[in-house]
Design a protein around this motif. Structure first.
Motif, PDB file in Angstrom:
ATOM      1  N   THR A  21       0.673  12.424 -11.970  1.00 23.51           N
ATOM      2  CA  THR A  21       0.161  11.431 -11.286  1.00 23.51           C
ATOM      3  C   THR A  21      -0.533  10.153 -12.229  1.00 23.51           C
ATOM      4  OG1 THR A  21      -2.516  12.290 -12.034  1.00 23.51           O
ATOM      5  CG2 THR A  21      -1.797  13.814  -9.862  1.00 23.51           C
ATOM      6  N   ARG A  22      -0.446   9.375 -11.665  1.00 22.83           N
ATOM      7  CA  ARG A  22      -1.108   8.243 -12.500  1.00 22.83           C
ATOM      8  C   ARG A  22      -1.794   7.610 -11.693  1.00 22.83           C
ATOM      9  NH1 ARG A  22      -0.024   3.848  -8.854  1.00 22.83           N
ATOM     10  NH2 ARG A  22       2.020   4.228  -8.265  1.00 22.83           N
ATOM     11  N   PHE A  23      -2.442   6.758 -12.924  1.00 22.93           N
ATOM     12  CA  PHE A  23      -3.553   5.567 -12.511  1.00 22.93           C
ATOM     13  C   PHE A  23      -3.062   3.978 -13.424  1.00 22.93           C
ATOM     14  CE2 PHE A  23      -7.463   3.183 -13.451  1.00 22.93           C
ATOM     15  CZ  PHE A  23      -7.797   2.579 -11.732  1.00 22.93           C
ATOM     16  N   ALA A  24      -2.513   3.069 -11.993  1.00 18.37           N
ATOM     17  CA  ALA A  24      -1.702   2.239 -12.403  1.00 18.37           C
ATOM     18  C   ALA A  24      -2.817   0.464 -12.634  1.00 18.37           C
ATOM     19  CB  ALA A  24      -0.310   2.049 -11.436  1.00 18.37           C
ATOM     20  N   PRO A  25      -3.230   0.324 -12.768  1.00 23.12           N
ATOM     21  CA  PRO A  25      -4.549  -0.621 -12.938  1.00 23.12           C
ATOM     22  C   PRO A  25      -3.522  -1.822 -13.197  1.00 23.12           C
ATOM     23  CG  PRO A  25      -5.227   0.372 -14.739  1.00 23.12           C
ATOM     24  CD  PRO A  25      -4.563   1.310 -14.170  1.00 23.12           C
ATOM     25  N   SER A  26      -3.895  -2.948 -12.861  1.00 21.72           N
ATOM     26  CA  SER A  26      -3.353  -4.464 -12.755  1.00 21.72           C
ATOM     27  C   SER A  26      -4.351  -5.489 -14.146  1.00 21.72           C
ATOM     28  CB  SER A  26      -3.013  -5.596 -11.735  1.00 21.72           C
ATOM     29  OG  SER A  26      -2.542  -4.750 -11.368  1.00 21.72           O
ATOM     30  N   PRO A  27      -4.622  -5.395 -15.460  1.00 23.36           N
ATOM     31  CA  PRO A  27      -5.419  -5.913 -16.136  1.00 23.36           C
ATOM     32  C   PRO A  27      -5.577  -7.438 -15.846  1.00 23.36           C
ATOM     33  CG  PRO A  27      -3.514  -6.040 -17.693  1.00 23.36           C
ATOM     34  CD  PRO A  27      -3.149  -5.399 -15.744  1.00 23.36           C
ATOM     35  N   ILE A  44      -0.130   0.234 -17.617  1.00 22.23           N
ATOM     36  CA  ILE A  44      -0.680  -1.116 -17.345  1.00 22.23           C
ATOM     37  C   ILE A  44       0.324  -1.783 -16.090  1.00 22.23           C
ATOM     38  CG2 ILE A  44      -1.750  -2.379 -18.782  1.00 22.23           C
ATOM     39  CD1 ILE A  44      -3.518  -0.396 -19.121  1.00 22.23           C
ATOM     40  N   GLU A  45      -0.371  -2.127 -15.269  1.00 17.80           N
ATOM     41  CA  GLU A  45       0.534  -3.115 -14.249  1.00 17.80           C
ATOM     42  C   GLU A  45       0.428  -4.738 -14.848  1.00 17.80           C
ATOM     43  OE1 GLU A  45       1.239  -1.612 -10.018  1.00 17.80           O
ATOM     44  OE2 GLU A  45       2.640   0.189 -11.483  1.00 17.80           O
ATOM     45  N   ASP A  46       1.283  -5.033 -16.062  1.00 16.10           N
ATOM     46  CA  ASP A  46       1.110  -6.639 -16.569  1.00 16.10           C
ATOM     47  C   ASP A  46       1.965  -7.477 -16.683  1.00 16.10           C
ATOM     48  OD1 ASP A  46       2.287  -5.420 -18.447  1.00 16.10           O
ATOM     49  OD2 ASP A  46       1.123  -6.214 -19.505  1.00 16.10           O
ATOM     50  N   SER A  59       9.257  -7.355  -9.754  1.00 15.13           N
ATOM     51  CA  SER A  59       7.658  -7.729  -8.944  1.00 15.13           C
ATOM     52  C   SER A  59       7.286  -6.152  -8.807  1.00 15.13           C
ATOM     53  CB  SER A  59       8.474  -8.487  -7.608  1.00 15.13           C
ATOM     54  OG  SER A  59       9.505  -6.992  -6.902  1.00 15.13           O
ATOM     55  N   TYR A  60       5.770  -6.666  -8.465  1.00 17.41           N
ATOM     56  CA  TYR A  60       5.144  -5.374  -7.799  1.00 17.41           C
ATOM     57  C   TYR A  60       5.815  -3.937  -7.294  1.00 17.41           C
ATOM     58  CZ  TYR A  60       2.716  -1.805  -5.662  1.00 17.41           C
ATOM     59  OH  TYR A  60       2.022  -0.378  -5.006  1.00 17.41           O
ATOM     60  N   HIS A  61       7.220  -4.620  -6.703  1.00 19.32           N
ATOM     61  CA  HIS A  61       7.601  -3.541  -5.577  1.00 19.32           C
ATOM     62  C   HIS A  61       8.829  -2.573  -6.696  1.00 19.32           C
ATOM     63  CE1 HIS A  61       5.911  -3.994  -1.381  1.00 19.32           C
ATOM     64  NE2 HIS A  61       6.015  -5.438  -1.356  1.00 19.32           N
ATOM     65  N   SER A  80       9.186  -2.859  -9.996  1.00 17.38           N
ATOM     66  CA  SER A  80       8.638  -1.907 -11.210  1.00 17.38           C
ATOM     67  C   SER A  80       7.747  -0.940 -11.018  1.00 17.38           C
ATOM     68  CB  SER A  80       7.870  -3.366 -12.162  1.00 17.38           C
ATOM     69  OG  SER A  80       6.834  -4.073 -11.705  1.00 17.38           O
ATOM     70  N   VAL A  81       6.825  -0.751 -10.280  1.00 23.95           N
ATOM     71  CA  VAL A  81       6.229   0.214  -9.701  1.00 23.95           C
ATOM     72  C   VAL A  81       7.343   1.206  -9.671  1.00 23.95           C
ATOM     73  CG1 VAL A  81       6.232   0.449  -7.143  1.00 23.95           C
ATOM     74  CG2 VAL A  81       3.922   0.683  -8.747  1.00 23.95           C
ATOM     75  N   VAL A  82       8.489   1.456  -9.044  1.00 22.31           N
ATOM     76  CA  VAL A  82       9.273   2.101  -8.331  1.00 22.31           C
ATOM     77  C   VAL A  82       9.922   3.220  -9.448  1.00 22.31           C
ATOM     78  CG1 VAL A  82      11.499   2.304  -7.120  1.00 22.31           C
ATOM     79  CG2 VAL A  82      10.047   1.527  -5.904  1.00 22.31           C
ATOM     80  N   ILE A  86      -1.447   8.994  -6.077  1.00 20.48           N
ATOM     81  CA  ILE A  86      -2.729   8.185  -5.478  1.00 20.48           C
ATOM     82  C   ILE A  86      -3.195   7.300  -5.481  1.00 20.48           C
ATOM     83  CG2 ILE A  86      -5.402   9.861  -6.059  1.00 20.48           C
ATOM     84  CD1 ILE A  86      -3.678  12.185  -6.732  1.00 20.48           C
ATOM     85  N   ARG A  87      -2.903   6.533  -4.625  1.00 18.60           N
ATOM     86  CA  ARG A  87      -3.747   5.048  -4.685  1.00 18.60           C
ATOM     87  C   ARG A  87      -4.271   5.042  -2.737  1.00 18.60           C
ATOM     88  NH1 ARG A  87       2.693   2.273  -4.939  1.00 18.60           N
ATOM     89  NH2 ARG A  87       3.158   2.894  -3.051  1.00 18.60           N
ATOM     90  N   GLY A  88      -4.671   3.653  -3.505  1.00 22.30           N
ATOM     91  CA  GLY A  88      -5.806   3.120  -2.219  1.00 22.30           C
ATOM     92  C   GLY A  88      -5.095   2.743  -0.711  1.00 22.30           C
ATOM     93  N   ASP A 100      -4.751   0.721   0.958  1.00 17.75           N
ATOM     94  CA  ASP A 100      -4.090  -0.649   1.232  1.00 17.75           C
ATOM     95  C   ASP A 100      -3.239  -1.077   0.506  1.00 17.75           C
ATOM     96  OD1 ASP A 100      -5.613   0.495  -1.304  1.00 17.75           O
ATOM     97  OD2 ASP A 100      -6.037  -2.025  -2.103  1.00 17.75           O
ATOM     98  N   LEU A 101      -2.304  -0.436  -0.481  1.00 17.95           N
ATOM     99  CA  LEU A 101      -0.930  -0.020  -1.021  1.00 17.95           C
ATOM    100  C   LEU A 101      -0.032   0.764  -0.219  1.00 17.95           C
ATOM    101  CD1 LEU A 101      -1.691   0.049  -4.331  1.00 17.95           C
ATOM    102  CD2 LEU A 101      -0.682  -1.913  -3.012  1.00 17.95           C
ATOM    103  N   PHE A 102      -0.871   1.493   1.415  1.00 11.99           N
ATOM    104  CA  PHE A 102       0.483   2.800   2.531  1.00 11.99           C
ATOM    105  C   PHE A 102       0.811   0.870   3.269  1.00 11.99           C
ATOM    106  CE2 PHE A 102       1.067   3.727   5.888  1.00 11.99           C
ATOM    107  CZ  PHE A 102       1.414   5.003   6.677  1.00 11.99           C
TER     108      PHE A 102
HETATM  109  N1  GLU Z   1      -1.615  -2.425  -9.970  1.00  8.96           N
HETATM  110  C1  GLU Z   1      -1.628  -2.301  -8.658  1.00  8.96           C
HETATM  111  C2  GLU Z   1      -2.765  -2.443  -8.723  1.00  8.96           C
HETATM  112  O1  GLU Z   1      -4.226  -2.079  -9.466  1.00  8.96           O
HETATM  113  C3  GLU Z   1      -1.851  -0.673  -7.961  1.00  8.96           C
HETATM  114  C4  GLU Z   1      -0.229   0.296  -8.021  1.00  8.96           C
HETATM  115  C5  GLU Z   1       0.291   1.162  -7.905  1.00  8.96           C
HETATM  116  O2  GLU Z   1      -0.717   1.788  -7.555  1.00  8.96           O
HETATM  117  O3  GLU Z   1       0.813   1.416  -7.053  1.00  8.96           O
HETATM  118  O4  GLU Z   1      -3.511  -2.907  -7.210  1.00  8.96           O
END
Ligand code: GLU
Length: 282
Positions: free
Chosen positions: A10-16, A46-48, A196-198, A200-202, A214-216, A218-220
């Motif tokens: 799993t991962r947690f991927a916040p943007s700083p 880190i999604e920067d 882009s977000y789409h 790089s995340v993939v 596992i994420r919120g 809001d990203l569904f």
């Molecule tokens: N970096 C994204 C954010 O902070 C989350 C990316 C993801 O979980 O796919 O909202």
């Protein structure tokens, strides 16, 4: 036959772009616990890619806040800004497949076109790009002249290339059929950032071998397009878990701009992380 089950990752991927808040704590903990319970691995990413909005001090803040919550993670931590080449390679593959096109539009061009059209379909991210630059005759001339441009996915072509319905397993929603039309020709590389977000995340979820995202919730909606990109690039589709979002007393989502709920301010006001987790039902 190899019957060894894949190790869960799993991962947690916040943007700083600000300090973490309670909502991040909830999401990070869910991913962390999930890995622990399964004897799996938990990664922090880190999604920067947005070098204007992201700040180094917030990266330090993320480490500080997650440590305070009792989390640990594998090193080295992947920072997206150090891997633009990986996203470029993926984009080049999509270019070679003829599934992306350059888009020279400014925001103004797009809103003018939308205002002028009788029906402007809206998706969860706002109005769907009306396809102004799709199939443009002068694209190669404009590219040769160095005109600033983004790269967009040609969704209709991409879906025709895939040629079958796309589904994913969602732990809360069950089997979901992707309906990426709601997002349309999304941007895969921005004018100001070569990804882009789409995209790089993939790419990262695949390169890092993430098995459970596992994420919120809001990203569904974004997942619908991520499934398409995974299929085009030959990546496996992870299992998804889109959790509900924490709301404040007014029923609103926590936001980074709301300083009162940052983990930093809770820590400074003497909150015990164990009490915070208990209050979050964790
Ligand atoms: N970096 C994204 C954010 O902070 C989350 C990316 C993801 O979980 O796919 O909202």
């Amino acid at each position: 036959m190899n019957t060894t089950p894949r190790q869960l990752v799993t991962r947690f991927a916040p943007s700083p772009t600000g300090r973490l808040h309670k909502g991040h704590a909830y999401s990070a903990l869910l991913a962390y616990r999930r890995a622990q319970e399964a004897g799996g691995r938990f990664l922090l990413r880190i999604e920067d890619i947005d070098t204007v909005r992201c700040r180094n001090e917030f990266v330090g803040g993320i480490f500080e806040d997650l440590t305070w919550l009792g989390l640990d993670w594998e090193e080295p931590v992947r920072r997206q800004s150090e891997h633009f080449g990986d996203y470029q390679n993926a984009l080049d593959r999509l270019k070679a497949m003829g599934l992306v096109y350059p888009c020279f539009c400014t925001r103004k061009d797009i809103s003018r076109e939308i205002d002028a059209s009788e029906s402007a379909p809206h998706g969860p991210d706002g109005p769907i790009y009306p396809g102004i630059c799709r199939g443009r005759d002068d694209a190669s001339t404009l590219l040769a002249e160095g005109t600033p441009h983004a790269w967009r996915l040609d969704l209709a072509k991409a879906l025709a290339h895939i040629g079958e319905p796309l589904v994913w397993q969602d732990e809360l929603k069950g089997e979901v059929t992707a309906t990426p039309d709601e997002l349309g020709d999304v941007v895969l590389a921005r004018k100001d950032t070569p990804t882009s977000y789409h995209l790089s995340v993939v790419v990262d979820d695949a390169l890092q071998g993430i098995t459970h995202i596992i994420r919120g919730e809001d990203l569904f909606h974004a997942t619908h397009i991520h499934i398409v990109l995974q299929k085009l690039l030959g990546y496996p589709t992870p299992v998804y878990h889109h959790h509900g979002l924490l709301l404040d007393e007014r029923g609103e989502r926590f936001a980074k701009r709301n300083k009162s709920v940052t983990l930093e301010s809770l820590r400074e006001s003497g909150v015990d992380p164990a009490d915070l987790l208990a209050a979050l039902g964790l």
